[in-house]
Write a protein that holds these residues in place. Structure first.
Motif, mmCIF file in Angstrom:
data_model
loop_
_atom_site.group_PDB
_atom_site.id
_atom_site.type_symbol
_atom_site.label_atom_id
_atom_site.label_comp_id
_atom_site.label_asym_id
_atom_site.label_seq_id
_atom_site.Cartn_x
_atom_site.Cartn_y
_atom_site.Cartn_z
ATOM 1 N N SER A 99 0.826 -1.197 0.000
ATOM 2 C CA SER A 99 0.000 0.000 0.000
ATOM 3 C C SER A 99 0.870 1.260 0.000
ATOM 4 O O SER A 99 1.842 1.353 0.747
ATOM 5 N N GLY A 100 0.524 2.186 -0.881
ATOM 6 C CA GLY A 100 1.224 3.475 -0.899
ATOM 7 C C GLY A 100 2.443 3.520 -1.799
ATOM 8 O O GLY A 100 3.105 4.556 -1.895
ATOM 9 N N THR A 112 -1.469 5.413 -8.790
ATOM 10 C CA THR A 112 -0.980 6.571 -9.543
ATOM 11 C C THR A 112 -0.460 6.115 -10.906
ATOM 12 O O THR A 112 -0.745 6.737 -11.931
ATOM 13 N N GLU A 115 -7.376 -2.074 -8.102
ATOM 14 C CA GLU A 115 -7.765 -2.770 -6.871
ATOM 15 C C GLU A 115 -9.291 -2.915 -6.775
ATOM 16 O O GLU A 115 -9.895 -2.536 -5.781
#
Ligand SMILES: Nc1ncnc2c1ncn2[C@@H]1O[C@H](COP(=O)(O)OP(=O)(O)OP(=O)(O)O)[C@@H](O)[C@H]1O
Length: 249
Positions: free
Chosen positions: A38-39, A44, A150
């Motif tokens: 995650s992240g 993006t 996702e």
């Protein structure tokens, strides 16, 4: 032949580098899963690849004719029925009205939406049904490329599996290519022909693995063994875990 090609793509938000030096190709009729914690910048990257965000660096070549996107949030128009939501995509794509009925019937069958469901408003649909509508909205325009961001993360295990099956069947029945973003390695191995790993800090693609066994032949046992194998033996996959840290925070 590649239908999507990212060449040295980079991006920053407010001066903070999120992605750097990303090279990634998706070939015709290939589903590539992009995994990473995650992240790390997966969404993006998908948004850049789909043209929703302009990259700060690098080049993107899109060789497909029409793409669709499926997000975690189905984002249906609340004032419109399931059918009207799906039909809207047809209108936006400029599909002649005389073809709508046939297309709607076919896509409802693909995602197992009953006539009763099609006249319901989003507030009357469960999370899984809303996601079916969102998949139908993507498929109805007959895309040759789908970006999956996702899409099934918020669903429970059984539902997630049913949705994956819909995607697998849709991809098998058409000349579809796609980029499937997920942090769930087992999901990636279930739906994709190749799994690529994004660096924890978005600093390039660490590696990718081809899954040679046809998607329809992959048993749960095989998927389990494959994920264990890459986690243990492929350095690119060492930091990939099935658990989403947001759920245990
Ligand atoms: N619009 C934005 N403005 C500023 N920062 C952003 C924006 N969108 C994303 N970010 C930041 O960019 C980084 C990458 O986010 P992104 O959503 O692409 O990661 P991800 O790997 O898809 O994560 P997740 O699996 O949690 O969805 C994160 O630090 C996030 O906070």
């Amino acid at each position: 032949m590649s239908v999507l090609s990212l060449d040295k793509v980079g991006h920053a938000f407010f001066g903070r580098t999120i992605l750097d030096g990303i090279d990634l190709q998706v070939n015709a009729c290939e589903i590539v899963a992009l995994v990473g914690p995650s992240g790390c910048g997966k969404s993006t990257l998908a948004h850049i690849a789909a043209g929703l965000i302009e990259a700060r660096a690098g080049r993107i070549h899109r060789g497909y004719a029409r793409h669709a996107m499926i997000f975690q949030d189905p984002a249906l128009m609340p004032w419109a029925t399931a059918e009207a939501n799906i039909r809207f995509a047809l209108k936006m794509a400029g599909v002649p009205r005389r073809l709508h009925r046939d297309r709607l019937r076919r896509v409802a069958g693909q995602v197992a939406l009953q006539p009763d469901d099609m006249v319901k408003y989003p507030s009357e649909l469960s999370g899984g049904m809303k996601q079916r509508v969102s998949i139908a909205r993507a498929l109805v325009t007959a895309p040759d490329f789908i970006f999956f961001d996702e899409p099934f993360t918020a669903l429970d295990v059984a539902l997630k599996r049913r949705m994956q099956d819909i995607v697998i069947a849709a991809c098998a029945s058409g000349d579809l290519s796609g980029l499937f973003i997920t942090h769930d390695l087992m999901e990636a191995a279930r739906v994709a022909h190749r799994v690529a790993v994004l660096d924890t800090r978005g600093n390039g693609i660490l590696g990718d693995r081809e899954l040679v066994l046809p998607i329809s032949d992959r048993s749960d046992r095989w998927l389990h063994d494959w994920t264990q194998d890459v986690r243990r033996n492929d350095p690119a996959f060492l930091h990939i875990h099935d658990v989403d840290e947001r759920q245990i925070a």
